[in-house]
Structure formats: structure tokens, C-alpha cells
Motif scaffolding. Structure first.
Motif, PDB file in Angstrom:
ATOM      1  N   ARG A   1      -5.987  -4.585  -4.146  1.00  0.00           N
ATOM      2  CA  ARG A   1      -6.059  -5.979  -3.699  1.00  0.00           C
ATOM      3  C   ARG A   1      -5.871  -5.648  -2.009  1.00  0.00           C
TER       4      ARG A   1
ATOM      5  N   PRO B   1      -0.158  -0.974 -10.463  1.00  0.00           N
ATOM      6  CA  PRO B   1       0.099  -0.768  -8.807  1.00  0.00           C
ATOM      7  C   PRO B   1      -1.703  -0.405  -8.281  1.00  0.00           C
TER       8      PRO B   1
ATOM      9  N   GLN C   1      -2.931  -3.668  -7.291  1.00  0.00           N
ATOM     10  CA  GLN C   1      -1.758  -3.718  -6.222  1.00  0.00           C
ATOM     11  C   GLN C   1      -2.483  -3.436  -4.625  1.00  0.00           C
ATOM     12  N   ARG C   2      -2.816  -1.750  -5.155  1.00  0.00           N
ATOM     13  CA  ARG C   2      -3.649  -1.276  -3.618  1.00  0.00           C
ATOM     14  C   ARG C   2      -4.649  -1.708  -3.748  1.00  0.00           C
TER      15      ARG C   2
ATOM     16  N   THR D   1       2.575   2.208  -3.173  1.00  0.00           N
ATOM     17  CA  THR D   1       1.274   1.904  -4.451  1.00  0.00           C
ATOM     18  C   THR D   1       0.677   3.397  -4.356  1.00  0.00           C
TER      19      THR D   1
ATOM     20  N   ARG E   1       0.092   6.714  -7.006  1.00  0.00           N
ATOM     21  CA  ARG E   1       0.339   6.583  -8.747  1.00  0.00           C
ATOM     22  C   ARG E   1      -1.150   6.444  -9.162  1.00  0.00           C
TER      23      ARG E   1
ATOM     24  N   ILE F   1       0.910  -1.481  -0.012  1.00  0.00           N
ATOM     25  CA  ILE F   1       0.097  -0.033   0.314  1.00  0.00           C
ATOM     26  C   ILE F   1       0.975   1.399   0.383  1.00  0.00           C
TER      27      ILE F   1
ATOM     28  N   ARG G   1      -5.646   4.990 -11.192  1.00  0.00           N
ATOM     29  CA  ARG G   1      -5.799   5.327 -10.357  1.00  0.00           C
ATOM     30  C   ARG G   1      -7.555   6.504 -10.364  1.00  0.00           C
TER      31      ARG G   1
END
Lengths: 117, 250
Positions: B66, B60, B63-64, A114, A117, A111, B25
Motif C-alpha cells: 500500500r 506488513p 502495508q508495504r 516492512t 519480511r 517501506i 510476501r
């Protein structure tokens, strides 16, 4: 210059994320196994039926995943009979607790790496 | 940017993105906000994740989301599996002391109205003392009073107590104040048993003792009422409060 250092930081963050992601403990990364370990982290002992109800899993599914955790040394299993009824209880081992703490730390690293981003 | 559309097909529904997927994002936040309006927060996170991973697996942002989802899952599971440990033993001991004092004060009251008023005041003081102690204990162990098991405990505890308030008024108006000790003890015991299901095992056992004492009070001579209340709200709170404080830390 500032732009270059910003992109370098982002690239560094992405590399950290990839490293953290690849170092994940696959044994508890699976949802049901993660649930079992999390539930046992806040209870000294849970029976098979309690875990089944809590995780809303089938007997077979829970049994397979619990065996996988037991093989990895993350949970200990005690079997006994109450009359003729088998009673299975699970406990989290010290290795299991360390694995969960390490997994949470990995998630937090991901966390952070990333963020924004 | 593509606007995600919600299609309620199957458990939790699915997200479909109209037009070109723009991973990253902005889409993550938009998808999460949009889905949060139509379904639960947990399925919203999953659905948002599906959209992102559908666009570009392993980016990314995915991943964040998740990682956040995994941490939330761990927290949810722990809340569901854990018992509410913010019941304060020391608070119970304090409530027990209040009840003993109230029983002595109430015994000296010449009228029934004064006796009832003394016990109601004592009940309110004990409630404030217990709540304050629970808030302090919850704060000390880093949990919220009304999260997970705490919320369930409050939802189970409250209805019998509301019934007790209504019955108190009804029995007093009907000229049956001698039934009040039994009713108070039994309904408090019922509330403690129901709420205690989500707490440590000592709590429902205490509730059971209150119910038994209440049953005795219902059939005992009227003169025993005050002392049975003292034994219940005073003695049981002192004994079980001390046990909880000793075994579960405070």
C-alpha cells in the motif's frame, strides 16, 4: 543468538511500521485529496476545472474534498468572476507542502520497516 | 501456494485466489507478477493489494504494497499534472547561434543544392545540440527525458518534423525550393505548438511565431527565404531561448 537478534529486529521493524501507520495524516491519506495536493505541488495554481479533469472527479466530489483540504489549511482557494462565469483557483499552502513531504516520509518509513519480511 | 486467478469483472477486473490464501510476501510477489501479465501495472498493484488484504488486513506485506502504491500514485499524479521543464533555453540559444552561422554560409552558396545542403546540415547540428542540452537539463533537475510530459511532447513534436522531411524531398524534386523556407518554418512551428502543450507556456508562443513567419515566407519574394530562416531559426531561438533560460533556469 543470531536468530534471536534477527527476530528482535523484525519485531522492531513491525513496531516502527505500526507507529508510522498510526501517525498518518488522515487528511491527505484519502486518494482524491492526496491527488489534489500532489498536483498542486508541481503547479503554482490550478483551476477547479483543471483539477477536475486531472483527477477525473465529479464537481461535487472534488468540491467536498477541496473544502476539506482548505479547512485543514493545506490549500488556499481564490474565487473570482470572469464576466458572469465563476472561476475558482487553488494553491498549495506552506502547511500543505509540509504535510505532503511528511506523508511521503511516512510512506518511506513504512517501506523500510516492512522490507524483506 | 494458492494461485491467483484473474476475473475480468468491472473496471480493472478482480483477483480471485483459488484454494487457501497464504498471506505474506510470497503471495504478494506471485499475485503482482501474475496480474501484471493481464492488466496495467497500476491495477495490478491494486489487485495484488486486494488479495493480500483479503488474506490478512494490516500485515506488513500489505502495508508495504500500500505504501509503494501511494508513492507511485503521487509520482503518477505529479507527472500528469506537471509540465515538461527540461526544454533547455541555453540549448535554444546555441541552436540560434548555429542557425545564424548557417544562414551566412548558405547565402554564399552558388547553387540551390548547396544552399539546401547547408540548411539541412545546420538543422541536424541544431537537433544534436538541443537534444544534448535537454538531456543535460533533465539530468540536472532529476527527471527522465522521456517520462510523463516529456514523452507526450516527443510524440507530438515528431510527426510534423517527419512530414517536413518528406515535403523537403518532394518540393526539391518538383523544382520548388523557394517554398522550402515557408514549409520548414511552418512545420517546425506546428511541431513546437503541439509539443509545447506539455511544456511551459513560452514554448507554444514561440511555435506560433514560427508559423506566422513561415506564412510570410510562403508569399514573400524567393530572395527573402534565407534571411527569414535566419530570423526564425536564429532570431526566435535566441530570443525565446534566452527568455526560457532566464525564467526557468537553464
Amino acid at each position: 543468538m543470531a536468530k534471536a537478534s534477527g527476530s528482535a529486529a523484525r519485531a522492531d521493524g513491525a513496531r516502527t511500521a505500526v507507529r508510522a501507520s498510526s501517525a498518518l495524516d488522515r487528511v491527505i491519506h484519502e486518494r482524491l485529496r492526496l491527488g489534489i495536493v500532489s498536483a498542486l505541488a508541481v503547479n503554482d495554481v490550478l483551476s477547479f476545472n483543471e483539477l477536475k479533469q486531472l483527477m477525473q472527479a465529479t464537481d461535487g466530489n472534488l468540491s467536498v474534498h477541496a473544502r476539506r483540504l482548505e479547512a485543514a489549511g493545506y490549500v488556499s482557494c481564490t474565487k473570482r468572476f470572469t464576466g458572469r462565469v465563476p472561476h475558482t483557483e487553488f494553491r498549495l499552502t506552506a502547511a500543505g507542502r509540509r504535510a505532503l513531504e511528511s506523508y511521503v516520509a511516512h510512506m518511506e518509513t513504512l517501506i523500510r520497516a516492512t522490507r524483506d519480511r | 501456494m494458492a494461485r491467483p486467478e484473474y476475473t475480468p469483472s468491472g473496471p480493472g477486473g478482480r483477483l480471485r485466489v483459488a484454494g487457501e490464501i497464504r498471506p505474506g510476501r510470497i503471495l504478494t510477489d506471485a499475485a503482482r507478477v501474475y496480474v501484471a501479465r493481464v492488466t496495467s501495472p497500476r491495477s495490478a498493484r491494486r489487485a495484488a493489494l486486494q488479495v493480500i488484504e483479503g488474506g490478512q488486513r494490516g500485515n506488513p506485506a500489505a502495508q508495504r504494497v500500500r505504501a509503494l502504491d501511494n508513492l507511485q500514485f503521487i509520482r503518477d499524479t505529479m507527472e500528469r499534472a506537471g509540465s515538461f521543464t527540461a526544454i533547455s533555453g541555453l540549448g535554444m540559444v546555441a541552436a540560434g547561434v548555429v542557425a545564424v552561422i548557417v544562414s551566412l554560409v548558405a547565402a554564399g552558396r552558388p547553387t540551390i543544392a548547396g544552399w539546401v545542403a547547408a540548411w539541412i546540415t545546420g538543422g541536424l547540428v541544431s537537433t544534436v545540440v538541443l537534444l544534448g542540452a535537454m538531456i543535460q537539463k533533465a539530468h540536472g533537475v532529476g527527471t527522465q527525458l522521456l517520462s510523463g510530459p516529456g514523452r507526450k511532447l516527443a510524440l507530438c513534436f515528431t510527426p510534423p518534423m517527419l512530414v517536413a522531411v518528406l515535403l523537403t524531398a518532394a518540393l526539391y524534386r518538383a523544382g520548388l525550393p523557394s517554398a522550402l523556407p515557408g514549409v520548414w518554418l511552418m512545420l517546425y512551428g506546428t511541431a513546437v505548438i503541439a509539443g509545447g502543450t506539455f511544456s511551459v507556456p513560452t514554448v507554444p508562443v514561440m511555435g506560433g511565431c514560427f508559423v506566422v513567419l513561415g506564412a510570410v515566407a510562403l508569399y514573400a519574394p524567393a530572395g527573402w527565404g534565407n534571411w527569414l530562416l535566419a530570423l526564425g531559426f536564429g532570431g526566435l531561438h535566441l530570443a525565446f531561448g534566452a527568455a526560457i533560460a532566464w525564467r526557468h533556469g537553464g
